[in-house]
Design a protein around this motif. Structure first.
Motif, PDB file in Angstrom:
ATOM      1  N   TRP A 229       1.048  -1.204  -0.029  1.00 47.04           N
ATOM      2  CA  TRP A 229       0.115  -0.097  -0.183  1.00 47.04           C
ATOM      3  C   TRP A 229       0.892   1.053   0.065  1.00 47.04           C
ATOM      4  CZ3 TRP A 229      -2.794   2.072   4.771  1.00 47.04           C
ATOM      5  CH2 TRP A 229      -4.133   2.556   4.468  1.00 47.04           C
ATOM      6  N   THR A 231       0.912   3.939   1.582  1.00 50.41           N
ATOM      7  CA  THR A 231       1.176   4.286   2.994  1.00 50.41           C
ATOM      8  C   THR A 231       2.491   3.453   3.547  1.00 50.41           C
ATOM      9  OG1 THR A 231      -0.994   4.616   3.515  1.00 50.41           O
ATOM     10  CG2 THR A 231       0.579   4.564   5.543  1.00 50.41           C
ATOM     11  N   GLY A 304      -6.670   6.517   5.532  1.00 57.02           N
ATOM     12  CA  GLY A 304      -7.003   5.497   4.660  1.00 57.02           C
ATOM     13  C   GLY A 304      -8.586   5.431   4.496  1.00 57.02           C
ATOM     14  N   GLU A 305      -9.191   5.787   5.486  1.00 60.09           N
ATOM     15  CA  GLU A 305     -10.619   5.785   5.574  1.00 60.09           C
ATOM     16  C   GLU A 305     -11.343   7.058   6.531  1.00 60.09           C
ATOM     17  OE1 GLU A 305     -11.789   2.297   7.758  1.00 60.09           O
ATOM     18  OE2 GLU A 305      -9.663   1.747   7.737  1.00 60.09           O
ATOM     19  N   ASP A 325      -5.909  12.568  11.920  1.00 59.40           N
ATOM     20  CA  ASP A 325      -6.336  11.961  10.753  1.00 59.40           C
ATOM     21  C   ASP A 325      -5.519  12.574   9.548  1.00 59.40           C
ATOM     22  OD1 ASP A 325      -7.580  10.506   8.816  1.00 59.40           O
ATOM     23  OD2 ASP A 325      -9.431  11.707   8.913  1.00 59.40           O
ATOM     24  N   THR A 326      -5.178  11.773   8.581  1.00 61.34           N
ATOM     25  CA  THR A 326      -4.533  12.304   7.478  1.00 61.34           C
ATOM     26  C   THR A 326      -5.104  11.818   6.240  1.00 61.34           C
ATOM     27  OG1 THR A 326      -2.945  10.519   7.256  1.00 61.34           O
ATOM     28  CG2 THR A 326      -2.267  12.369   8.895  1.00 61.34           C
ATOM     29  N   TRP A 327      -5.238  12.767   5.145  1.00 64.66           N
ATOM     30  CA  TRP A 327      -5.663  12.235   3.853  1.00 64.66           C
ATOM     31  C   TRP A 327      -4.718  12.143   2.600  1.00 64.66           C
ATOM     32  CZ3 TRP A 327      -5.996  14.211  -0.887  1.00 64.66           C
ATOM     33  CH2 TRP A 327      -6.857  13.692  -1.847  1.00 64.66           C
ATOM     34  N   PHE A 328      -4.592  11.211   1.954  1.00 64.18           N
ATOM     35  CA  PHE A 328      -3.963  11.310   0.660  1.00 64.18           C
ATOM     36  C   PHE A 328      -4.347   9.771  -0.053  1.00 64.18           C
ATOM     37  CE2 PHE A 328       0.057   8.242   1.005  1.00 64.18           C
ATOM     38  CZ  PHE A 328      -0.104   7.793   2.420  1.00 64.18           C
ATOM     39  N   GLN A 329      -3.651   9.797  -1.219  1.00 60.85           N
ATOM     40  CA  GLN A 329      -4.047   8.707  -1.918  1.00 60.85           C
ATOM     41  C   GLN A 329      -2.680   8.199  -2.671  1.00 60.85           C
ATOM     42  OE1 GLN A 329      -5.980  11.028  -5.069  1.00 60.85           O
ATOM     43  NE2 GLN A 329      -7.799   9.995  -4.482  1.00 60.85           N
ATOM     44  N   THR A 330      -2.758   6.949  -3.498  1.00 66.68           N
ATOM     45  CA  THR A 330      -1.770   6.428  -4.109  1.00 66.68           C
ATOM     46  C   THR A 330      -1.340   7.618  -4.975  1.00 66.68           C
ATOM     47  OG1 THR A 330      -2.780   4.394  -3.847  1.00 66.68           O
ATOM     48  CG2 THR A 330      -1.226   4.222  -5.492  1.00 66.68           C
ATOM     49  N   GLU A 331      -2.197   8.078  -5.817  1.00 66.49           N
ATOM     50  CA  GLU A 331      -1.727   9.046  -6.776  1.00 66.49           C
ATOM     51  C   GLU A 331      -1.015  10.287  -5.974  1.00 66.49           C
ATOM     52  OE1 GLU A 331      -4.734   7.352  -6.526  1.00 66.49           O
ATOM     53  OE2 GLU A 331      -5.368   6.962  -8.724  1.00 66.49           O
ATOM     54  N   MET A 350     -11.046  15.969   8.257  1.00 72.51           N
ATOM     55  CA  MET A 350      -9.681  15.214   7.979  1.00 72.51           C
ATOM     56  C   MET A 350      -8.479  16.602   7.896  1.00 72.51           C
ATOM     57  SD  MET A 350     -10.322  14.264   4.085  1.00 72.51           S
ATOM     58  CE  MET A 350     -10.647  15.328   2.697  1.00 72.51           C
ATOM     59  N   PHE A 422     -14.198  14.848   4.831  1.00 70.92           N
ATOM     60  CA  PHE A 422     -14.470  13.852   3.586  1.00 70.92           C
ATOM     61  C   PHE A 422     -16.067  13.577   3.778  1.00 70.92           C
ATOM     62  CE2 PHE A 422     -14.960   9.180   2.576  1.00 70.92           C
ATOM     63  CZ  PHE A 422     -14.046   9.316   1.310  1.00 70.92           C
ATOM     64  N   ARG A 425     -16.848   9.001  -2.223  1.00 70.04           N
ATOM     65  CA  ARG A 425     -16.257   8.821  -3.397  1.00 70.04           C
ATOM     66  C   ARG A 425     -17.151   9.326  -4.324  1.00 70.04           C
ATOM     67  NH1 ARG A 425     -11.011   7.286  -4.071  1.00 70.04           N
ATOM     68  NH2 ARG A 425     -11.830   6.569  -6.133  1.00 70.04           N
ATOM     69  N   ASN A 431     -14.295   1.094  -0.233  1.00 69.40           N
ATOM     70  CA  ASN A 431     -13.298   1.389   0.732  1.00 69.40           C
ATOM     71  C   ASN A 431     -13.455   0.277   1.913  1.00 69.40           C
ATOM     72  OD1 ASN A 431     -11.625   2.137   2.633  1.00 69.40           O
ATOM     73  ND2 ASN A 431     -11.205   4.294   2.010  1.00 69.40           N
ATOM     74  N   LEU A 436      -9.092  -0.102  -1.326  1.00 68.61           N
ATOM     75  CA  LEU A 436      -9.814  -0.061  -2.444  1.00 68.61           C
ATOM     76  C   LEU A 436     -10.050  -1.125  -3.046  1.00 68.61           C
ATOM     77  CD1 LEU A 436      -8.815   3.678  -3.627  1.00 68.61           C
ATOM     78  CD2 LEU A 436      -9.970   3.282  -1.927  1.00 68.61           C
TER      79      LEU A 436
HETATM   80  O1  PRX Z   1     -11.376   7.846  -0.703  1.00 67.70           O
HETATM   81  C1  PRX Z   1     -10.187   8.433  -0.032  1.00 67.70           C
HETATM   82  C2  PRX Z   1      -9.714   7.528   1.179  1.00 67.70           C
HETATM   83  O2  PRX Z   1      -8.857   6.573   0.260  1.00 67.70           O
HETATM   84  C3  PRX Z   1      -8.580   6.918  -1.097  1.00 67.70           C
HETATM   85  C4  PRX Z   1      -7.152   6.866  -1.444  1.00 67.70           C
HETATM   86  O3  PRX Z   1      -6.975   5.320  -1.251  1.00 67.70           O
HETATM   87  P1  PRX Z   1      -5.506   4.699  -1.879  1.00 67.70           P
HETATM   88  O4  PRX Z   1      -5.161   5.328  -3.160  1.00 67.70           O
HETATM   89  O5  PRX Z   1      -5.747   3.303  -1.508  1.00 67.70           O
HETATM   90  O6  PRX Z   1      -4.480   5.286  -0.688  1.00 67.70           O
HETATM   91  C5  PRX Z   1      -4.789   4.911   0.578  1.00 67.70           C
HETATM   92  C6  PRX Z   1      -3.445   5.354   1.438  1.00 67.70           C
HETATM   93  C7  PRX Z   1      -3.630   6.775   1.526  1.00 67.70           C
HETATM   94  C8  PRX Z   1      -8.926   8.374  -0.999  1.00 67.70           C
HETATM   95  O7  PRX Z   1      -9.520   8.904  -2.230  1.00 67.70           O
HETATM   96  N1  PRX Z   1      -9.153   7.914   2.097  1.00 67.70           N
HETATM   97  C9  PRX Z   1      -7.750   7.974   2.369  1.00 67.70           C
HETATM   98  N2  PRX Z   1      -7.751   8.830   3.563  1.00 67.70           N
HETATM   99  C10 PRX Z   1      -8.610   9.056   3.965  1.00 67.70           C
HETATM  100  C11 PRX Z   1      -9.657   8.586   3.221  1.00 67.70           C
HETATM  101  N3  PRX Z   1     -11.105   8.912   3.244  1.00 67.70           N
HETATM  102  C12 PRX Z   1     -11.497   9.612   4.302  1.00 67.70           C
HETATM  103  N4  PRX Z   1     -10.330  10.142   5.200  1.00 67.70           N
HETATM  104  C13 PRX Z   1      -9.204  10.014   5.158  1.00 67.70           C
HETATM  105  N5  PRX Z   1      -8.208  10.135   6.023  1.00 67.70           N
END
Ligand code: PRX
Length: 543
Positions: A229, A231, A304-305, A325-331, A350, A422, A425, A431, A436
């Motif tokens: 993953w 992270t 992640g959620e 809480d932290t927010w990010f994505q694979t991208e 978040m 948040f 989607r 999720n 995902l």
């Molecule tokens: O929908 C959001 C959710 O996980 C997605 C990204 O997933 P992935 O690319 O697998 O990366 C996960 C590791 C960072 C996001 O588009 N997500 C991630 N962080 C959060 C979240 N949803 C709510 N709160 C968060 N902190």
């Protein structure tokens, strides 16, 4: 702090996480505290990391790997994961990571799409790869971490290869745009897409590790994420080591008592985990926590959620800690929006963007929405850890950008004080426990089961997992639904896709609702499941 200027001509992540740390005087410092089971502990210094990864870089170049070619790790938590990952990057080989619980189909999609030339794994997973190997003509090498002998047919012993390789390796000057890490991510349509990063990502990863995770020289980070993953690579490898900070990695699974005794015994100071794990801990009896002395622990983070406010309140009360809480994505490659020390936490939000990151809430027409309104969460493109492309799918990459904004696929709102909330989607991606899952992947695998003629898969709310996978199926004429069939379906999805994608619930329907062009109407399935209004069904095919 790393910047384009300070890095100059050497952005190589493998080098910066190992050799550069030794050059900075940290050669004898513990980099990796490896706890394979509760009873064992092995420490590796930055010098150890450097030498092992050098050997692995030599192994790959000795096998003829060229810069830009793709190599995968397919391992549970294991030290070889780290040496292989850093070694591949040193040799400018792109390193992809795969979850150990992926099934045959999931592996085939990823190894096949990327035309991977090699993979490192364990004997127990070899049979999964051998079952699909004839459909992977480019896959030349399978390196086994637990085989003492080469087995022929490109199946090689890690220990023999490493023993025969030199531990010195000259890392070539590596530019910011040189490809580095590959993670596949699921969308709601089509096959999973390979998110390709490049070495410049280290700038955002080390910045956020220092300024969000707040890691200092003497910290010990425990990031529980799997390396399959983003992270697990951004914060379970790159971020902390790029700053010369030690990390703990644990080979065991979830066990509340063991986790807390690890935090106490090893003196973990910063802990990065995920909402599902935290919710599981919250279900344990309060007395469990009273036994442990967590005074060394400085911060707890989650990703992640959505992190529900109850968990934050539980932690404040029992652990006497805020959970950020932290927010990010694979991208995005690194944290973009987050709560962090020194900034007020609003439970359920978040948080706020990190410096240099410009998010916006845009309508479907691209116009900014007023505060408080829900819309597309977008990020101004151009941050250092922004992905370079979707491998072999530049058009899908381009479709994520409009007018200089990257559309994340999430919906959110911003309050009047700039905190982001948040909402969900904007696509059908599920999720579950932070993973995902593509409904399309599960639907396709279901259709391979002879008893099933139609399938539709949705995510439904779940108290523990955030969302659970629910499958709707229509059966071939004359087939009766039974416990045996249910078991068969579960096992099939687990083996083909992954155990995480296995439906928690299966419902049988006469026909799966589709629109007039044959597209599964998951929205209708969801409403049926939740017992809510179906909404506009004018495009639905006549049943
Ligand atoms: O929908 C959001 C959710 O996980 C997605 C990204 O997933 P992935 O690319 O697998 O990366 C996960 C590791 C960072 C996001 O588009 N997500 C991630 N962080 C959060 C979240 N949803 C709510 N709160 C968060 N902190």
């Amino acid at each position: 702090m790393y910047t384009h200027e300070s890095l100059g001509s050497q952005f190589n992540i493998g080098h910066l996480c190992t050799r550069a740390q030794c050059d900075a005087g940290r050669g004898d410092k513990v980099a990796l505290r490896w706890v394979p089971t509760a009873l064992q502990r092995i420490d590796y210094t930055f010098t150890d990391l450097d030498l092992h990864s050098n050997r692995f870089a030599n192994v790959l170049t000795g096998l003829g790997f060229q810069p830009g070619e793709i190599f995968f790790t397919f391992l549970p938590k294991a030290t070889e994961q780290f040496f292989a990952f850093l070694g591949a990057l040193k040799a400018q080989v792109v390193c992809g990571t795969l979850f150990a619980n992926f099934g045959d189909e999931a592996l085939l999609d990823r190894l096949g799409d990327s035309r991977a030339r090699g993979v490192i794994t364990k004997k127990q997973f070899l049979k999964k790869i051998l079952r699909i190997r004839d459909r992977l003509p480019e896959l030349e090498y399978i390196i086994l971490v637990d085989s003492d002998e080469h087995q022929g047919n490109g199946i090689l012993s890690y220990s023999l290869l490493m023993a025969g390789a030199s531990d010195s390796f000259e890392v070539p000057p590596t530019g910011p745009e040189t490809p580095s890490v590959l993670h596949y991510t699921s969308g709601s349509t089509g096959k999973p897409k390979g998110v390709l990063h490049c070495h410049r990502s280290i700038i955002s990863q080390s910045y956020t590790t220092a300024h969000v995770l707040d890691l200092k020289e003497d910290d010990l980070l425990w990031c529980t994420a799997d390396q399959g993953w983003v992270t697990g690579t951004s914060y379970g490898i790159i971020g902390p080591w790029s700053l010369g900070v030690a990390q703990l990695h644990y080979g065991g699974g979830y066990d509340a008592g063991e986790w807390f005794s690890l935090l106490e015994r090893e003196g973990v100071t910063v802990w990065y985990s995920a909402p599902t794990a935290l919710r599981m801990l919250m279900r344990e009896s309060d007395d469990l926590y009273a036994k442990f002395d967590l005074s060394r622990l400085r911060h707890i983070y989650s990703v992640g959620e959505p992190l529900n406010p109850e968990v934050i309140h539980w932690s404040r009360r029992l652990l006497r800690h805020e959970i950020y809480d932290t927010w990010f994505q694979t991208e995005t490659g690194a944290i973009m929006i987050c709560n962090r020390p020194g900034v007020e936490v609003r439970p359920g939000s978040m948080g706020t963007p990190i410096p240099g990151i410009q998010p916006a809430i845009l309508g479907d027409d691209g116009a900014p929405l007023p505060d408080g309104e829900q819309g597309n969460l977008c990020i101004r493109s151009g941050w250092p850890s922004m992905f370079a492309t979707y491998l072999n799918n530049e058009s899908a990459y381009q479709s994520k950008f409009r007018d200089g904004w990257y559309y994340t696929g999430d919906t959110a709102r911003r309050d009047g004080d700039g905190h982001y909330w948040f909402m969900g989607r904007s696509d059908d991606v599920i999720n579950t426990a932070g993973h995902l899952i593509s409904p399309f992947e599960v639907e396709s695998a279901l259709l391979e089961i002879p008893e099933i003629v139609e399938s539709g898969v949705i995510g439904a709310p779940d108290e523990l997992l955030y969302e659970k996978v629910v499958a709707f199926i229509a059966l071939r004429q004359g087939v009766e639904y039974s416990t045996a069939l249910e078991l068969k379906i579960r096992l099939y999805i687990s083996n083909k896709v992954s155990s995480i994608a296995t439906p928690q619930e299966i419902r049988v329907m006469e026909r799966i609702p589709k629109n007039k062009s044959g597209k599964i109407m998951r929205r209708v399935l969801k409403a049926t499941y939740l017992g809510t209004e179906l909404g506009d069904v004018s495009t639905m095919e006549d049943l």
